[in-house]
Motif scaffolding. Structure first.
Motif, PDB file in Angstrom:
ATOM      1  N   GLU A   1       0.396 -89.037  34.499  1.00 25.69           N
ATOM      2  CA  GLU A   1       0.205 -89.776  33.260  1.00 25.69           C
ATOM      3  C   GLU A   1      -0.959 -89.166  32.494  1.00 25.69           C
ATOM      4  OE1 GLU A   1      -0.298 -94.302  31.565  1.00 25.69           O
ATOM      5  OE2 GLU A   1      -0.046 -93.981  33.703  1.00 25.69           O
ATOM      6  N   MET A   2      -0.658 -88.625  31.327  1.00 24.66           N
ATOM      7  CA  MET A   2      -1.695 -88.072  30.465  1.00 24.66           C
ATOM      8  C   MET A   2      -2.387 -89.244  29.766  1.00 24.66           C
ATOM      9  SD  MET A   2       0.237 -85.590  31.295  1.00 24.66           S
ATOM     10  CE  MET A   2       0.580 -83.852  31.268  1.00 24.66           C
ATOM     11  N   GLN A   3      -3.676 -89.342  29.950  1.00 23.14           N
ATOM     12  CA  GLN A   3      -4.436 -90.446  29.380  1.00 23.14           C
ATOM     13  C   GLN A   3      -5.143 -89.960  28.120  1.00 23.14           C
ATOM     14  OE1 GLN A   3      -7.243 -92.200  32.076  1.00 23.14           O
ATOM     15  NE2 GLN A   3      -8.290 -93.295  30.457  1.00 23.14           N
ATOM     16  N   LEU A   4      -4.971 -90.697  27.036  1.00 21.18           N
ATOM     17  CA  LEU A   4      -5.641 -90.363  25.791  1.00 21.18           C
ATOM     18  C   LEU A   4      -7.098 -90.803  25.871  1.00 21.18           C
ATOM     19  CD1 LEU A   4      -5.545 -89.360  22.867  1.00 21.18           C
ATOM     20  CD2 LEU A   4      -4.914 -91.685  22.206  1.00 21.18           C
ATOM     21  N   VAL A   5      -7.987 -89.856  25.696  1.00 25.32           N
ATOM     22  CA  VAL A   5      -9.419 -90.155  25.618  1.00 25.32           C
ATOM     23  C   VAL A   5      -9.865 -90.015  24.164  1.00 25.32           C
ATOM     24  CG1 VAL A   5     -11.729 -89.435  26.372  1.00 25.32           C
ATOM     25  CG2 VAL A   5      -9.810 -89.415  27.999  1.00 25.32           C
ATOM     26  N   LYS A   6      -9.403 -88.936  23.527  1.00 22.91           N
ATOM     27  CA  LYS A   6      -9.763 -88.662  22.148  1.00 22.91           C
ATOM     28  C   LYS A   6      -8.724 -87.684  21.611  1.00 22.91           C
ATOM     29  CE  LYS A   6     -13.801 -86.976  19.611  1.00 22.91           C
ATOM     30  NZ  LYS A   6     -15.169 -86.441  19.775  1.00 22.91           N
ATOM     31  N   HIS A   7      -8.334 -87.828  20.342  1.00 21.69           N
ATOM     32  CA  HIS A   7      -7.336 -86.925  19.764  1.00 21.69           C
ATOM     33  C   HIS A   7      -7.755 -86.548  18.354  1.00 21.69           C
ATOM     34  CE1 HIS A   7      -3.546 -85.184  18.505  1.00 21.69           C
ATOM     35  NE2 HIS A   7      -3.118 -85.286  19.745  1.00 21.69           N
ATOM     36  N   ALA A   8      -7.564 -85.300  17.999  1.00 25.41           N
ATOM     37  CA  ALA A   8      -7.937 -84.802  16.674  1.00 25.41           C
ATOM     38  C   ALA A   8      -7.273 -85.597  15.555  1.00 25.41           C
ATOM     39  CB  ALA A   8      -7.582 -83.321  16.559  1.00 25.41           C
ATOM     40  N   TYR A   9      -6.043 -86.037  15.765  1.00 26.40           N
ATOM     41  CA  TYR A   9      -5.313 -86.789  14.735  1.00 26.40           C
ATOM     42  C   TYR A   9      -6.053 -88.079  14.368  1.00 26.40           C
ATOM     43  CZ  TYR A   9      -1.403 -88.898  12.236  1.00 26.40           C
ATOM     44  OH  TYR A   9      -0.611 -89.467  11.278  1.00 26.40           O
ATOM     45  N   GLN A  10      -6.709 -88.685  15.359  1.00 34.24           N
ATOM     46  CA  GLN A  10      -7.486 -89.905  15.098  1.00 34.24           C
ATOM     47  C   GLN A  10      -8.651 -89.641  14.143  1.00 34.24           C
ATOM     48  OE1 GLN A  10      -8.402 -90.580  19.229  1.00 34.24           O
ATOM     49  NE2 GLN A  10      -6.970 -92.311  19.346  1.00 34.24           N
ATOM     50  N   GLN A  11      -9.033 -88.383  14.058  1.00 37.80           N
ATOM     51  CA  GLN A  11     -10.135 -87.989  13.173  1.00 37.80           C
ATOM     52  C   GLN A  11      -9.619 -87.431  11.850  1.00 37.80           C
ATOM     53  OE1 GLN A  11     -12.970 -85.580  15.572  1.00 37.80           O
ATOM     54  NE2 GLN A  11     -11.652 -86.259  17.249  1.00 37.80           N
ATOM     55  N   GLY A  12      -8.299 -87.579  11.624  1.00 40.88           N
ATOM     56  CA  GLY A  12      -7.708 -87.109  10.378  1.00 40.88           C
ATOM     57  C   GLY A  12      -7.364 -85.634  10.371  1.00 40.88           C
ATOM     58  N   ILE A  13      -7.266 -85.015  11.539  1.00 38.16           N
ATOM     59  CA  ILE A  13      -6.952 -83.588  11.635  1.00 38.16           C
ATOM     60  C   ILE A  13      -5.471 -83.416  11.932  1.00 38.16           C
ATOM     61  CG2 ILE A  13      -7.405 -81.452  12.890  1.00 38.16           C
ATOM     62  CD1 ILE A  13     -10.230 -82.614  13.475  1.00 38.16           C
ATOM     63  N   ARG A  14      -4.787 -82.686  11.064  1.00 38.96           N
ATOM     64  CA  ARG A  14      -3.356 -82.426  11.230  1.00 38.96           C
ATOM     65  C   ARG A  14      -3.105 -81.490  12.408  1.00 38.96           C
ATOM     66  NH1 ARG A  14       0.154 -82.512   6.165  1.00 38.96           N
ATOM     67  NH2 ARG A  14       1.401 -81.310   7.606  1.00 38.96           N
ATOM     68  N   THR A  15      -1.859 -81.478  12.867  1.00 38.86           N
ATOM     69  CA  THR A  15      -1.474 -80.557  13.939  1.00 38.86           C
ATOM     70  C   THR A  15      -1.669 -79.122  13.479  1.00 38.86           C
ATOM     71  OG1 THR A  15       0.826 -80.605  13.216  1.00 38.86           O
ATOM     72  CG2 THR A  15       0.193 -82.141  14.963  1.00 38.86           C
ATOM     73  N   ILE A  16      -1.945 -78.257  14.423  1.00 38.93           N
ATOM     74  CA  ILE A  16      -2.228 -76.845  14.128  1.00 38.93           C
ATOM     75  C   ILE A  16      -1.192 -75.973  14.834  1.00 38.93           C
ATOM     76  CG2 ILE A  16      -3.921 -74.991  14.410  1.00 38.93           C
ATOM     77  CD1 ILE A  16      -6.098 -77.180  14.437  1.00 38.93           C
ATOM     78  N   ARG A  17      -0.566 -75.110  14.050  1.00 36.25           N
ATOM     79  CA  ARG A  17       0.374 -74.133  14.597  1.00 36.25           C
ATOM     80  C   ARG A  17      -0.375 -73.257  15.613  1.00 36.25           C
ATOM     81  NH1 ARG A  17       5.385 -72.899  11.988  1.00 36.25           N
ATOM     82  NH2 ARG A  17       5.024 -73.989  10.047  1.00 36.25           N
ATOM     83  N   GLY A  18       0.205 -73.104  16.785  1.00 34.65           N
ATOM     84  CA  GLY A  18      -0.441 -72.307  17.827  1.00 34.65           C
ATOM     85  C   GLY A  18      -1.240 -73.155  18.800  1.00 34.65           C
ATOM     86  N   ILE A  19      -1.644 -74.336  18.396  1.00 26.27           N
ATOM     87  CA  ILE A  19      -2.326 -75.277  19.288  1.00 26.27           C
ATOM     88  C   ILE A  19      -1.404 -76.422  19.644  1.00 26.27           C
ATOM     89  CG2 ILE A  19      -4.239 -76.925  19.505  1.00 26.27           C
ATOM     90  CD1 ILE A  19      -5.169 -74.021  19.556  1.00 26.27           C
ATOM     91  N   ASP A  20      -0.821 -77.051  18.641  1.00 21.93           N
ATOM     92  CA  ASP A  20       0.009 -78.240  18.857  1.00 21.93           C
ATOM     93  C   ASP A  20       1.502 -77.952  18.882  1.00 21.93           C
ATOM     94  OD1 ASP A  20      -2.101 -80.323  18.864  1.00 21.93           O
ATOM     95  OD2 ASP A  20      -2.481 -79.518  16.859  1.00 21.93           O
ATOM     96  N   PHE A  21       1.922 -76.857  18.259  1.00 23.08           N
ATOM     97  CA  PHE A  21       3.349 -76.506  18.269  1.00 23.08           C
ATOM     98  C   PHE A  21       3.516 -75.034  17.982  1.00 23.08           C
ATOM     99  CE2 PHE A  21       2.334 -77.612  13.952  1.00 23.08           C
ATOM    100  CZ  PHE A  21       3.108 -76.810  13.146  1.00 23.08           C
TER     101      PHE A  21
END
Length: 188
Positions: free
Chosen positions: A168-188
């Motif tokens: 189970e991957m537990q969310l601690v902190k995510h860039a999207y919560q800070q208003g950062i869009r997904t990044i090609r090469g990192i997220d997809f």
């Protein structure tokens, strides 16, 4: 506070080889599909036939893993039409996911692929688009050498029951919560 290094060997002495395993990556944290792609790379490195079947993700997404996977001979099916909130016709979305399940089921049963990844399959199961017991039965009755990886949030209890490994991957902190869009090469 630092921990002392282990001084006793933690490895079990009673382990055995299994012809295959069922692995689930679930939870609200990032990395479920990413971890599955790591298994794809390891399997390809062992000259295994590999199939990735994506349920929610559309063929329009052009994810980096697909490009590399296809270059390496991975059979790739992206049978969804995107996120449910983007769908103009949820009945059509359900139909696409049922068709995608049929493709996945046939790949599992045929035994050609030593690894089959069922990426994001938990969503169409939880929405009632794909029958949970049929998926479980197919996985239970798979050819002995076929390994299956399941990804997605809120994995049904029946699939947890038949799996060998569940992470189970537990969310601690995510860039999207800070208003950062997904990044090609990192997220997809």
């Amino acid at each position: 506070m630092s921990k002392a290094p282990r001084t006793e060997d933690p490895r079990r002495r009673d382990v055995k080889r299994a012809p295959s395993v069922v692995v689930i990556n679930t939870g609200d944290g990032k990395g479920k599909s990413t971890a599955a792609m790591g298994m794809v790379m390891r399997s390809v490195a062992r000259n295994w036939q590999v199939a990735v079947v994506q349920f929610i993700k559309s063929g329009k997404w052009k994810v980096g893993e697909e490009k590399v996977g296809q270059r390496l001979g991975v059979e790739w099916v992206a049978g969804g039409d995107g996120f449910s909130w983007d769908s103009e016709d949820l009945d059509r979305s359900a139909e696409l996911n049922r068709e995608t399940w049929e493709l996945a089921r046939r790949r599992i049963e045929a035994g050609k692929h030593r690894l089959v990844v069922l990426d994001e399959i938990t969503y169409p199961i939880n929405w009632g688009w794909i029958d949970e017991e049929e998926v479980a039965g197919t996985i239970i009755n798979r050819p002995a050498h076929v390994n299956v990886v399941i990804t997605g949030r809120d994995v049904p209890a029946r699939l947890v029951e038949i799996a060998h490994t569940v992470t189970e991957m537990q969310l601690v902190k995510h860039a999207y919560q800070q208003g950062i869009r997904t990044i090609r090469g990192i997220d997809f």
